[in-house]
Design a protein around this motif. Structure first.
Motif, PDB file in Angstrom:
ATOM      1  N   PHE A 126       0.765  -1.391   0.033  1.00 28.83           N
ATOM      2  CA  PHE A 126       0.177  -0.106   0.137  1.00 28.83           C
ATOM      3  C   PHE A 126       0.798   1.124   0.141  1.00 28.83           C
ATOM      4  N   ASP A 127       2.058   1.141   0.122  1.00 30.15           N
ATOM      5  CA  ASP A 127       3.016   2.313   0.285  1.00 30.15           C
ATOM      6  C   ASP A 127       4.116   2.406  -0.901  1.00 30.15           C
ATOM      7  N   SER A 128       3.578   3.220  -1.874  1.00 24.27           N
ATOM      8  CA  SER A 128       4.473   3.362  -3.017  1.00 24.27           C
ATOM      9  C   SER A 128       5.986   3.811  -2.711  1.00 24.27           C
ATOM     10  N   THR A 129       6.400   3.929  -1.743  1.00 30.65           N
ATOM     11  CA  THR A 129       7.647   4.707  -1.321  1.00 30.65           C
ATOM     12  C   THR A 129       8.508   3.568  -0.809  1.00 30.65           C
ATOM     13  N   ASN A 130       8.014   2.344  -0.656  1.00 35.60           N
ATOM     14  CA  ASN A 130       8.805   1.307   0.180  1.00 35.60           C
ATOM     15  C   ASN A 130       9.540   0.573  -0.772  1.00 35.60           C
ATOM     16  N   ASP A 131      10.565  -0.319  -0.268  1.00 32.45           N
ATOM     17  CA  ASP A 131      11.485  -0.972  -1.129  1.00 32.45           C
ATOM     18  C   ASP A 131      11.094  -2.293  -1.587  1.00 32.45           C
ATOM     19  N   THR A 132       9.882  -2.620  -1.510  1.00 29.36           N
ATOM     20  CA  THR A 132       9.386  -3.927  -2.263  1.00 29.36           C
ATOM     21  C   THR A 132       9.939  -4.033  -3.657  1.00 29.36           C
ATOM     22  N   ASN A 133      10.455  -5.314  -3.957  1.00 27.28           N
ATOM     23  CA  ASN A 133      10.799  -5.339  -5.464  1.00 27.28           C
ATOM     24  C   ASN A 133      10.444  -6.805  -6.213  1.00 27.28           C
ATOM     25  N   VAL A 134       9.226  -6.809  -6.398  1.00 28.29           N
ATOM     26  CA  VAL A 134       8.445  -8.036  -6.812  1.00 28.29           C
ATOM     27  C   VAL A 134       8.219  -7.444  -8.517  1.00 28.29           C
ATOM     28  N   ARG A 135       8.510  -8.212  -9.298  1.00 24.16           N
ATOM     29  CA  ARG A 135       8.304  -8.534 -10.936  1.00 24.16           C
ATOM     30  C   ARG A 135       7.169  -8.802 -11.215  1.00 24.16           C
ATOM     31  N   VAL A 136       6.102  -7.880 -11.719  1.00 21.04           N
ATOM     32  CA  VAL A 136       4.833  -8.463 -11.990  1.00 21.04           C
ATOM     33  C   VAL A 136       4.704  -8.305 -13.558  1.00 21.04           C
ATOM     34  N   VAL A 137       4.490  -9.511 -14.152  1.00 17.19           N
ATOM     35  CA  VAL A 137       4.127  -9.351 -15.742  1.00 17.19           C
ATOM     36  C   VAL A 137       2.890  -9.901 -15.928  1.00 17.19           C
ATOM     37  N   THR A 138       1.976  -8.825 -16.743  1.00 13.41           N
ATOM     38  CA  THR A 138       0.525  -8.903 -17.175  1.00 13.41           C
ATOM     39  C   THR A 138       0.535  -9.085 -18.754  1.00 13.41           C
ATOM     40  N   GLU A 139      -0.288 -10.005 -19.104  1.00 16.41           N
ATOM     41  CA  GLU A 139      -0.628 -10.098 -20.385  1.00 16.41           C
ATOM     42  C   GLU A 139      -1.800  -9.661 -21.136  1.00 16.41           C
ATOM     43  N   THR A 140      -2.008  -8.832 -22.056  1.00 13.49           N
ATOM     44  CA  THR A 140      -3.172  -8.604 -22.759  1.00 13.49           C
ATOM     45  C   THR A 140      -3.200  -9.038 -24.263  1.00 13.49           C
ATOM     46  N   GLN A 141      -4.305  -9.368 -24.537  1.00 15.61           N
ATOM     47  CA  GLN A 141      -4.765 -10.175 -25.959  1.00 15.61           C
ATOM     48  C   GLN A 141      -5.281  -9.266 -26.479  1.00 15.61           C
ATOM     49  N   THR A 142      -5.241  -9.039 -27.902  1.00 11.89           N
ATOM     50  CA  THR A 142      -6.075  -8.154 -28.964  1.00 11.89           C
ATOM     51  C   THR A 142      -6.019  -9.011 -30.122  1.00 11.89           C
ATOM     52  N   VAL A 143      -7.288  -8.996 -31.039  1.00 14.10           N
ATOM     53  CA  VAL A 143      -7.449  -9.444 -32.089  1.00 14.10           C
ATOM     54  C   VAL A 143      -7.282  -8.520 -33.214  1.00 14.10           C
ATOM     55  N   ASP A 144      -6.501  -8.774 -34.133  1.00 13.32           N
ATOM     56  CA  ASP A 144      -6.140  -7.696 -35.266  1.00 13.32           C
ATOM     57  C   ASP A 144      -7.178  -7.684 -36.337  1.00 13.32           C
ATOM     58  N   SER A 145      -7.221  -6.851 -37.326  1.00  8.91           N
ATOM     59  CA  SER A 145      -8.110  -7.015 -38.589  1.00  8.91           C
ATOM     60  C   SER A 145      -8.160  -8.182 -39.030  1.00  8.91           C
TER      61      SER A 145
END
Length: 313
Positions: A126-145
């Motif tokens: 909840f504190d954006s200034t702290n030292d936590t360093n966890v890598r979070v990868v999110t995936e977004t899928q889209t459909v082209d024409s």
């Protein structure tokens, strides 16, 4: 350790106003839908460099006064009252030259042993200034024409929110902090303070007295976001730390989607990244039945008794 064990006596005492707070002991209360844990008011430490002495208690920027939570139909709300700002404590030599709150860690798995619950913990950053360093990868899928599915991966470092499958680490050594709970309690006692961890004694088997405070997430899986809440928002929900003389400089909180958390008993722990103070709260995410709100029932009973007396007179 569970709040259930405290409800009848402590909620009654809080409602009738018969408890006086000296700040030398921790207490747990349930009032108005909120479950409060009040920490010692004399165990937050800060080094006064000018006078070369340790400051403890309400004059310390690291004093934690209390923590509370409330279970609503669709969310769980947490609140904190403390002298530590969400902007952190500036200190040259600390990691990032700042000491902040660690993460709020929730243990639903093994309420007897923090270490045994590693990898199965939940945590809220909840504190954006702290030292936590966890890598979070999110995936977004889209459909082209042409109907082809394209996946875009985005990497973030420790976004605010709820995490599951958490392991923790201590960052006290890189933030000019204490090497163990015992060292903290000993130094507090030297200057006339009394160390506690809210619902736990400073000397407890849950963490281990000779271990350093587990302040931050080391790893975890991002589950969802949180809503930050200001003091006014919490007051609107009935929060009132002042009734327990918990008068820290800052009151704030956050809510999380209740469906993302298990239903059951938990132990929540929160430390400053230096370990200069911390608080532990026992609770449950189950919605309390109206009949368990002992304080409200007692107050209503007293009012009824007074009215009846007047009628009989």
């Amino acid at each position: 350790m569970k709040l259930k064990a405290f409800k009848t006596f402590l909620c009654t005492a809080a409602t009738l106003g018969v408890l006086a707070f000296t700040g030398s002991q921790a207490q747990a209360f349930q009032v108005g839908g909120w479950n409060y844990t009040i920490d010692s008011f004399n165990d937050g430490t800060e080094w006064d460099a000018q006078n070369r002495r340790l400051v403890v208690g309400q004059n310390s920027d690291f004093e934690f006064f209390g923590m509370a939570f409330r279970v609503l139909e669709d969310r769980v709300v947490f609140a904190i009252n403390s002298n530590l700002s969400l902007n952190g404590y500036d200190l040259n030599g600390a990691r990032n030259n700042k000491i902040s709150y660690g993460d709020l860690v929730l243990n639903f798995t093994n309420t007897a042993s923090f270490n045994a619950a590693q990898s199965n913990l939940f945590a809220i950053r909840f504190d954006s200034t702290n030292d936590t360093n966890v890598r979070v990868v999110t995936e977004t899928q889209t459909v082209d024409s042409r109907g082809r599915v394209r996946t875009t991966r985005t990497t973030q470092i420790s976004p605010l929110g709820l995490y599951g499958g958490v392991t923790t680490t201590s960052l006290t050594s890189v933030n000019s902090g204490f090497s163990s709970h015992q060292q903290h309690a000993t130094e507090v006692a030297k200057v006339g303070g009394f160390a506690s961890l809210g619902d736990l004694a400073a000397n407890n088997s849950y963490f281990g007295y000779n271990t350093a405070a587990q302040t931050n997430m080391k790893s975890g899986n991002y589950l969802g976001g949180i809503n930050m809440l200001a003091a006014a928002d919490l007051t609107g929900l009935g929060l009132n730390f002042g009734q327990f003389n918990a008068t820290g400089n800052y009151t704030f909180g956050f809510s999380v989607d209740r469906s993302l958390l298990p239903v059951g008993d938990f132990i929540a722990s929160l430390f400053a990244e230096c370990g200069n103070d911390g608080i532990v709260m026992a609770g449950s995410t189950a919605v309390p039945e109206p009949t368990t709100m002992a304080g409200t029932a007692i107050a209503a009973g007293l009012m009824y008794a007074r009215r009846r007396k007047k009628q009989e007179a």
